[in-house]
Design an enzyme around this catalytic site. Structure first.
Site, PDB file in Angstrom:
ATOM      1  N   HIS A  76       0.823  -1.225   0.000  1.00  0.00           N
ATOM      2  CA  HIS A  76       0.000   0.000   0.000  1.00  0.00           C
ATOM      3  C   HIS A  76       0.855   1.273   0.000  1.00  0.00           C
ATOM      4  CE1 HIS A  76      -3.868  -2.105   0.869  1.00  0.00           C
ATOM      5  NE2 HIS A  76      -3.059  -2.977   1.439  1.00  0.00           N
ATOM      6  N   ASN A 149     -10.267  -2.883   2.307  1.00  0.00           N
ATOM      7  CA  ASN A 149      -9.924  -2.930   0.881  1.00  0.00           C
ATOM      8  C   ASN A 149     -11.185  -2.749   0.051  1.00  0.00           C
ATOM      9  OD1 ASN A 149      -7.180  -3.358   1.144  1.00  0.00           O
ATOM     10  ND2 ASN A 149      -7.277  -5.571   0.816  1.00  0.00           N
ATOM     11  N   HIS A 340      -4.237   1.115  11.928  1.00  0.00           N
ATOM     12  CA  HIS A 340      -4.045  -0.133  12.653  1.00  0.00           C
ATOM     13  C   HIS A 340      -5.420  -0.745  12.973  1.00  0.00           C
ATOM     14  CE1 HIS A 340      -2.814  -3.161  15.302  1.00  0.00           C
ATOM     15  NE2 HIS A 340      -2.306  -2.483  16.290  1.00  0.00           N
TER      16      HIS A 340
HETATM   17 FE1  HDE Z   1      -2.613  -4.758   5.501  1.00  0.00          FE
HETATM   18  N1  HDE Z   1      -0.818  -3.989   6.003  1.00  0.00           N
HETATM   19  N2  HDE Z   1      -2.013  -6.580   6.099  1.00  0.00           N
HETATM   20  N3  HDE Z   1      -4.371  -5.602   4.854  1.00  0.00           N
HETATM   21  N4  HDE Z   1      -3.241  -3.001   4.843  1.00  0.00           N
HETATM   22  C1  HDE Z   1      -0.445  -2.716   5.832  1.00  0.00           C
HETATM   23  O1  HDE Z   1       0.639  -1.424   7.462  1.00  0.00           O
HETATM   24  C2  HDE Z   1      -0.947  -6.819   6.880  1.00  0.00           C
HETATM   25  C3  HDE Z   1      -4.724  -6.908   4.941  1.00  0.00           C
HETATM   26  C4  HDE Z   1      -4.496  -2.678   4.406  1.00  0.00           C
HETATM   27  O2  HDE Z   1      -3.274   3.517   3.967  1.00  0.00           O
HETATM   28  C5  HDE Z   1       0.875  -2.404   6.497  1.00  0.00           C
HETATM   29  O3  HDE Z   1       0.959   0.792   7.762  1.00  0.00           O
HETATM   30  C6  HDE Z   1      -0.907  -8.202   7.269  1.00  0.00           C
HETATM   31  C7  HDE Z   1      -6.119  -7.084   4.687  1.00  0.00           C
HETATM   32  C8  HDE Z   1      -4.540  -1.297   4.023  1.00  0.00           C
HETATM   33  O4  HDE Z   1      -1.691   3.360   5.478  1.00  0.00           O
HETATM   34  C9  HDE Z   1       1.247  -3.735   7.162  1.00  0.00           C
HETATM   35  C10 HDE Z   1      -1.996  -8.776   6.670  1.00  0.00           C
HETATM   36  C11 HDE Z   1      -6.602  -5.822   4.440  1.00  0.00           C
HETATM   37  C12 HDE Z   1      -3.265  -0.800   4.276  1.00  0.00           C
HETATM   38  C13 HDE Z   1       0.088  -4.619   6.779  1.00  0.00           C
HETATM   39  C14 HDE Z   1      -2.692  -7.746   5.950  1.00  0.00           C
HETATM   40  C15 HDE Z   1      -5.493  -4.919   4.541  1.00  0.00           C
HETATM   41  C16 HDE Z   1      -2.486  -1.885   4.790  1.00  0.00           C
HETATM   42  C17 HDE Z   1       1.905  -1.804   5.590  1.00  0.00           C
HETATM   43  C18 HDE Z   1      -2.426 -10.231   6.709  1.00  0.00           C
HETATM   44  C19 HDE Z   1      -8.022  -5.431   4.086  1.00  0.00           C
HETATM   45  C20 HDE Z   1      -2.763   0.598   4.013  1.00  0.00           C
HETATM   46  C21 HDE Z   1       1.951  -0.338   5.943  1.00  0.00           C
HETATM   47  C22 HDE Z   1      -2.610 -10.736   7.991  1.00  0.00           C
HETATM   48  C23 HDE Z   1      -8.958  -5.681   5.138  1.00  0.00           C
HETATM   49  C24 HDE Z   1      -3.071   1.501   5.167  1.00  0.00           C
HETATM   50  C25 HDE Z   1       1.150  -0.225   7.129  1.00  0.00           C
HETATM   51  C26 HDE Z   1      -2.642   2.919   4.849  1.00  0.00           C
HETATM   52  C27 HDE Z   1      -1.154  -1.765   5.195  1.00  0.00           C
HETATM   53  C28 HDE Z   1       0.004  -5.881   7.218  1.00  0.00           C
HETATM   54  C29 HDE Z   1      -3.830  -8.023   5.174  1.00  0.00           C
HETATM   55  C30 HDE Z   1      -5.652  -3.510   4.304  1.00  0.00           C
HETATM   56  C31 HDE Z   1       2.587  -4.320   6.777  1.00  0.00           C
HETATM   57  C32 HDE Z   1       0.145  -8.845   8.127  1.00  0.00           C
HETATM   58  C33 HDE Z   1      -6.915  -8.391   4.735  1.00  0.00           C
HETATM   59  C34 HDE Z   1      -5.735  -0.544   3.477  1.00  0.00           C
HETATM   60  O5  HDE Z   1       1.292  -3.620   8.552  1.00  0.00           O
END
Ligand code: HDE
Length: 682
Positions: A76, A149, A340
């Site tokens: 992202h 998402n 978060h």
């Molecule tokens: Fe994320 N995801 N994600 N994700 N995600 C990040 O956090 C993660 C997942 C989503 O505009 C990170 O600050 C894991 C699902 C958005 O700043 C990180 C898993 C969904 C954004 C991270 C998922 C998301 C992130 C990277 C699986 C939809 C951007 C930068 C367990 C429900 C937020 C950050 C923004 C960002 C981890 C799966 C949505 C690495 C471990 C499912 C919208 O922490």
């Protein structure tokens, strides 16, 4: 009603106001406040001599510059954000005690960041990908983040696999190719060998993954969460954002061309609509399941690769979010915002979805390396609007100057404060779900059906949508070099639908699928964009026009379009003004060189009197390209002749006419339809 609202928003605006600095009209100083007398030349020993170490101004300026970037988000990275507010329609007290969901007279300030997933910070925006839709609600009980998402399910079921998924999706490590694209071997190898991805891959290959606008896509919380009311009763809940403008997409060829012509297409669209006062709006919807009904479904409600069909569990609209202010500074706000899923308020709790559980760890961890330490909550964009007090101290870039001697609990010197609050006083108490089990690393049997809902999605698509999915698989697998991976994917998707797998197997020269197909016949009409809202508002129309046009008639058409919220923009062979046969003059917004048909929703061909060969050729290119992307085309006057010359004047979604009033009405209708899929492309 709006006048009487208590606006929580004021407190966030006030807080941000305190952090704003306007340098205009001020003397330049160093960061220590020393006035600078010269800013163009470093301090040297003689005009042609070496630069001196003593030049503290040069060193401060250069050091700051050298450190102007922070690590981009691992996923992202490419995002764009805006401020806004959330208004509740009706109290949700029956289900949740969350303060911001109690009183419809209270507006809650929000900050929303949209993003692509795979690409780096500078990548193009109209790539095939899921979009992040992350909302921070600044509530009086603390920040609540709904980090979702635009696709309601996810690729994997357990957070343990997230690093693998992302490694496979990102550019391949040996040559860092391709950027912001899933059309490569490692992604598809991951899919074929982690078949729980089937459902989300269907969405990713569908039109959902190439939205027309961030204002025209849905958002989903994905996981099952819990609402808990003040009696302690819980319900399972899934969150939805539904755009007021409906859910609309680009076509693939168009999306690829826009990636080159305007890689900032989505952010510009969002930015301009907010600047123009066409505020993007989304309704917040919830699906609610009683705790007692947890096992009544033919899927596990904890499985993040499953959605709850809306026809089985209706989406109740509970409020509306309006994005009404662009950021002042992209780095300070959009880049530094830290979301978060664990930022919750009383009344909102988690389920045991193993993907969600893993996310609850990952987001703080990632901010530590991205924002450099544990004090990111003090950045203006992340700071809650309510006060916060605890015994945490120090760390990189600490802003707060904590007073007093005490920084521990329990204590007597400060009367044992700060004190944890009782639940009745707003203290967060985790829902006391009964949990029992052995420590195991395994997948529940109820998570093992990977294909039924992938087929449900396929079955629910209209014919053009199904064709787009076949084309997307053919494109993506066509870019995969490994024959074995291609074949594995063909065989995997035979489990979803035989016709689909056969179609792309043929397109990529792979052996026909080995598999039985699916016997799932269920459909969910809510999944098809065919059934979304269709409105003309904010659609951009390229008006191709030359000198000596019929002023009165053309203005009457443009007036009707504008009254419907449509935005005509004038396209001609050069900038300046085009003049009508009467006194009408129109300012040209784009030339054939700077404007492109792919940047418009529709084309209105008008022409003038004496266009040369080049003008006619450029106009024909514009019109034919828009036609091939199924866009509405209107033509009057000379424009009608151009359509005839290209043999498209009688096609679906093409509107011509001599009566301007009738023409304008029919053209507005054609524009509202978004695209005319049953048009024959010759
Ligand atoms: Fe994320 N995801 N994600 N994700 N995600 C990040 O956090 C993660 C997942 C989503 O505009 C990170 O600050 C894991 C699902 C958005 O700043 C990180 C898993 C969904 C954004 C991270 C998922 C998301 C992130 C990277 C699986 C939809 C951007 C930068 C367990 C429900 C937020 C950050 C923004 C960002 C981890 C799966 C949505 C690495 C471990 C499912 C919208 O922490």
């Amino acid at each position: 009603m709006s006048d009487e609202r208590k606006v929580n928003g004021n407190s966030k605006d006030k807080q941000l106001e305190e952090s704003r600095v306007n340098d205009e009209g001020q003397n330049m100083t160093t960061n220590q406040g020393l006035k600078v007398s010269e800013d163009e030349f470093s301090l040297k020993a003689g005009e042609r001599g070496p630069t001196l170490m003593e030049d503290f101004h040069f060193r401060e300026k250069m050091t700051h510059f050298d450190h102007e970037r922070i690590p981009e988000r691992i996923v992202h990275a490419r995002g764009f954000a805006a401020h806004g507010e959330f208004e509740l329609y009706k109290s949700m007290e029956e289900y949740t005690k969350a303060g911001f969901l109690q009183d419809p007279s209270v507006k809650t300030p929000v900050f929303v960041r949209f993003s692509t997933v795979a690409g780096s910070r500078g990548s193009a925006e109209t790539v095939r990908d899921a979009r992040g839709f992350a909302t921070k609600f600044y509530t009086e009980e603390g920040n609540y983040d709904l980090v979702g998402n635009n696709i309601p399910v996810f690729f994997i079921q357990d957070a343990m696999k997230f690093p693998d998924l992302v490694h496979a999706l990102k550019p391949e490590p040996h040559n860092e190719i391709p950027q912001a694209a899933s059309a490569h071997d490692t992604f598809w190898d991951f899919v074929a060998n982690n078949q729980e991805a089937a459902h989300m891959v269907m969405w990713a290959m569908s039109d959902r993954a190439i939205p027309r606008s961030l204002r025209m896509m849905e958002g989903f919380g994905v996981h099952t969460f819990r609402f808990v009311n003040d009696q302690g009763k819980a319900h399972f809940v899934k969150f939805h954002w539904k755009p007021i403008l409906g859910t609309h997409s680009l076509v693939w060829d168009e999306a690829q061309k826009i990636s080159g012509k305007n890689p900032d297409f989505h952010r510009l669209d969002l930015w301009e609509s907010i600047e123009d006062g066409d505020y993007p709006e989304y309704e917040l919807g919830v699906q609610i399941i009683d705790e007692e009904d947890e096992f009544k479904f033919d899927f596990d409600i904890l499985d993040p690769t499953k959605l709850w069909p809306e026809e089985d569990v209706p989406v109740k609209m509970i409020g509306k979010m309006t994005l009404n202010r662009n950021v002042d500074n992209v780095f300070a706000e959009t880049e530094q915002v830290a979301f978060h899923p664990g930022h919750v308020v009383p009344g909102i709790d988690f389920s045991n979805d193993p993907l969600l559980q893993g996310r609850l760890f990952s987001y703080t961890d990632t901010q530590l390396s991205r924002l450099g330490g544990p004090n990111f909550h003090e950045l203006p964009i992340n700071k809650p609007v309510c006060p916060f007090h605890n015994n945490q101290r120090d760390g990189i870039s600490r802003q707060t100057i904590n007073q007093g001697q005490v920084s521990y609990h329990n204590n007597s010197i400060a009367g044992n404060t700060p004190t944890p609050a009782r639940e009745a006083d707003g203290g967060y108490v985790h829902y006391q779900e009964k949990v029992e089990g052995r420590k195991v690393r395994s997948r529940s049997d109820s998570f093992k059906d990977h294909f039924s809902q992938a087929t449900l999605f396929w079955n629910s698509m209209s014919e053009p949508e199904q064709q787009h999915i076949k084309d997307a698989f053919s494109f993506e697998l066509g870019k995969v070099k490994s024959k074995s991976v291609q074949k594995q994917v063909v065989d995997m998707f035979a489990n979803v639908n035989l016709e689909l797998a056969t179609a792309f197997a043929e397109a990529i020269g792979a052996a026909p699928p080995q598999g039985m197909g699916s016997d799932v016949t269920k459909t969910s009409p809510a999944l098809s964009q065919e059934n979304t809202k269709k409105k003309p508002d904010t659609r951009k129309v390229g008006v191709i026009i030359g000198n000596d046009f019929n002023g009165a008639e053309i203005m009457s058409v443009l007036d009707v379009l504008k009254a419907e919220g449509i935005q005509p923009e004038i396209v001609s062979n050069k900038l300046g003004k085009v003049k009508g046969s009467d006194k009408t003059k129109l300012e040209v917004d784009h030339t054939f060189l700077t404007g492109e048909s792919v940047l418009f929703d529709a084309i209105y061909a008008v022409g003038g009197k004496d266009e040369d060969e080049k003008f006619r050729k450029d106009a024909a290119y514009f019109i034919n390209e828009a036609f091939s992307h199924f866009k509405p085309i209107g033509a009057t006057h000379k424009g009608t002749k151009w359509l005839k010359e290209n043999g498209i004047e009688k096609s679906t979604g093409v509107v011509t006419g001599k009566d301007m009033k009738k023409f304008a009405t029919a053209f507005v209708e054609a524009i509202s339809a978004h695209r005319h899929w049953n048009r024959k492309i010759v």
